[in-house]
Design an enzyme around this catalytic site. Structure first.
Site, mmCIF file in Angstrom:
data_model
loop_
_atom_site.group_PDB
_atom_site.id
_atom_site.type_symbol
_atom_site.label_atom_id
_atom_site.label_comp_id
_atom_site.label_asym_id
_atom_site.label_seq_id
_atom_site.Cartn_x
_atom_site.Cartn_y
_atom_site.Cartn_z
ATOM 1 N N HIS A 278 0.664 -1.360 -0.032
ATOM 2 C CA HIS A 278 -0.605 0.075 -0.094
ATOM 3 C C HIS A 278 0.842 1.339 -0.057
ATOM 4 O O HIS A 278 0.871 2.387 0.411
ATOM 5 C CB HIS A 278 -0.784 -0.057 0.994
ATOM 6 C CG HIS A 278 -2.335 -1.156 1.350
ATOM 7 N ND1 HIS A 278 -3.334 -0.833 0.698
ATOM 8 C CD2 HIS A 278 -2.258 -2.529 1.356
ATOM 9 C CE1 HIS A 278 -4.120 -1.806 1.070
ATOM 10 N NE2 HIS A 278 -3.696 -2.512 1.111
ATOM 11 N N ASP B 255 2.236 2.190 -3.388
ATOM 12 C CA ASP B 255 2.287 2.862 -4.640
ATOM 13 C C ASP B 255 1.615 4.073 -4.098
ATOM 14 O O ASP B 255 1.890 5.408 -4.807
ATOM 15 C CB ASP B 255 1.723 1.894 -5.726
ATOM 16 C CG ASP B 255 0.998 1.502 -5.558
ATOM 17 O OD1 ASP B 255 0.219 1.221 -4.676
ATOM 18 O OD2 ASP B 255 0.037 1.308 -6.381
ATOM 19 N N ALA C 193 -7.556 -11.692 -7.361
ATOM 20 C CA ALA C 193 -6.144 -12.716 -6.461
ATOM 21 C C ALA C 193 -5.047 -11.162 -5.970
ATOM 22 O O ALA C 193 -4.181 -12.222 -4.534
ATOM 23 C CB ALA C 193 -5.824 -14.191 -6.573
ATOM 24 N N ASP D 200 0.870 -1.654 -10.902
ATOM 25 C CA ASP D 200 0.661 -2.427 -11.240
ATOM 26 C C ASP D 200 1.246 -2.177 -12.552
ATOM 27 O O ASP D 200 1.381 -3.300 -13.608
ATOM 28 C CB ASP D 200 -0.978 -3.117 -11.038
ATOM 29 C CG ASP D 200 -0.948 -2.520 -9.266
ATOM 30 O OD1 ASP D 200 -0.335 -3.373 -9.035
ATOM 31 O OD2 ASP D 200 -2.575 -3.344 -8.910
#
Ligand code: ADP
Ligand code: MG
Length: 405
Positions: A49, A51, A141, A190
């Site tokens: 957590h 980014d 996931a 991501d």
């Protein structure tokens, strides 16, 4: 790719894509000869957590991901299908929807809008396409099937339309699509992890300025295992956006005491310690996680550079404890996996990966320890929850590409 015992088996990527091409013909007509693309997922090893708080992260692409099959059509329409859904979404390139519809096709539609506007800015045009998505990555996931799909879509559109856009422009188009059209308040990790992937390396990405470097990862000595709880939370997106808002609130409250800070990552631990009494207790716990996780992530990078896998693993497990106690994003299934992983010989560390609320744990271990790890995870998890997790050992990956099947 390796199976749960750690025995390498061929990726068989071309075979899987041949199957995907067959599925494409099943949907769009027997005569079609689609072009085929692969886009990897990613697993994040450190920087939980961080980014969206401007901190550093350490993801790597994995040899599982999204398959895309695309063939041209002459009527200027785009048809989107997925092996996960029987619906077909059709839009006109000249009239793309401007609002999300709350379904999976929002992801590729968002990317389509972004890539089309980059194309038009260069005087180019898109053309009609039939597209089928599929893949071998668990969805929802924490292995970033969404970025895998979005970056893969940007890459494939650039390729079939012959745009020749820069890789970073495609990555950013994917990011804008997920943030804007889809509406997830995600950070840059991501799409960067997927789009900038290099085999045999972890990506060190500084999310404050977007700078990155590659850290060699010794796949000959170390393995990355991923254990999936199979828990999926419907409300995870809302809970994720809530964490983003809480971190924002922490930053707004603390920047008053440290005016040069531009994001929560910049806030010093001393500033937090001195002023936490004035914060809402939940907001203070979120800030504690973020500020300490930044330090842990730098320390993990130092450990990796010294070849100290044990030191890296310790930081991973501490990160998990913090996500459980301070950030409230773990679930009992993840805690159980981490607990039994770290008690296994040859395991250096374990933590939840992705946003949490279910999904997967990532485990760093010595090569050769995979079989015992899998046995213990299955036994301990089944004893508590009456069912087995899915445990896999993933190889690295080099990022989105066209596959000649
Ligand atoms: P994660 O990125 O961790 O897998 P997200 O919730 O961010 O989880 O993204 C998952 C969503 O991405 C799915 O609910 C679906 O909308 C979309 N998605 C990803 N891969 C596919 C696919 N192959 N087909 C259809 N939708 C997909
Ligand atoms: Mg995602």
């Amino acid at each position: 790719m390796a199976d749960s015992t750690g025995t390498p088996r061929p990726v068989g990527e071309a075979d899987l894509l041949v199957e995907h091409a067959r599925a494409f013909r099943g949907r769009f007509g027997a005569g079609a000869r689609p072009r085929l693309y692969f886009s990897p997922g990613r697993v994040n090893l450190m920087g939980a957590h961080l980014d969206y708080n401007g901190g550093p992260v350490m993801p790597t692409a994995i040899d599982r991901g999204t398959f895309l099959a695309l063939a041209p059509r002459s009527d200027g329409r785009i048809a989107l299908a997925s092996t996960l859904d029987s619906a077909l979404v059709e839009v006109d390139l000249a009239h793309l929807p401007s609002e999300r519809a709350g379904r999976w096709a929002d992801y590729p539609l968002g990317v389509l809008r972004e890539v089309l506007s980059l194309a038009r800015a260069r005087g180019a045009r898109g053309s009609g396409l039939d597209v089928l998505f599929g893949g071998n990555l668990p969805v929802g996931a924490g292995l970033s099937s969404s970025a895998s799909m979005c970056v893969g879509t940007a890459f494939a559109l650039d390729s079939v339309w012959g745009l020749d856009l820069a890789r970073l422009d495609l990555v950013n188009a994917a990011l804008r699509a997920e943030r804007g059209f889809v509406g997830v308040q995600c950070g840059i990790m991501d799409p960067y992890a997927v789009g900038l992937a290099r085999e045999g390396a972890l990506l060190w990405l500084d999310c404050k300025d977007g700078s990155s470097e590659y850290l060699p990862f010794d796949h000959a000595r170390l393995s990355i295992a991923v254990a999936d709880t199979l828990v999926r939370r419907e409300l995870a997106q809302g809970a994720f956006n809530e964490r983003v808002a809480q971190c924002r609130a922490a930053f707004e409250a603390l920047r008053i005491h440290q005016p040069e800070a531009t994001c929560l990552r910049d806030v010093r631990y001393e500033t937090l310690a001195e002023h936490q009494a004035g914060l809402d207790p939940t907001i203070a716990r979120r800030a504690h996680h973020v500020i300490r996780e930044v330090a842990r992530t730098f320390s993990a990078r130092d450990a990796l550079r010294r070849g100290d896998a044990g030191g890296f693993g310790v930081e991973m497990t501490r990160a998990h404890d913090s996500m459980r106690e301070l950030f409230d994003v773990s679930v009992p299934e993840l805690d159980r996996l981490v607990e039994s992983a770290v008690g296994t010989p040859g395991v250096h560390g374990a933590r939840l990966t992705g946003a949490g609320f279910g999904g997967c744990a990532v485990i760093l271990l010595e090569k050769g320890a995979e079989a015992e790890l899998t046995r213990r995870l299955h036994a301990d998890f089944s004893a508590t929850f009456g069912r087995a997790p899915v445990v896999e050992v993933y190889g690295g990956d080099a990022g989105p590409r066209e596959i000649q099947a």
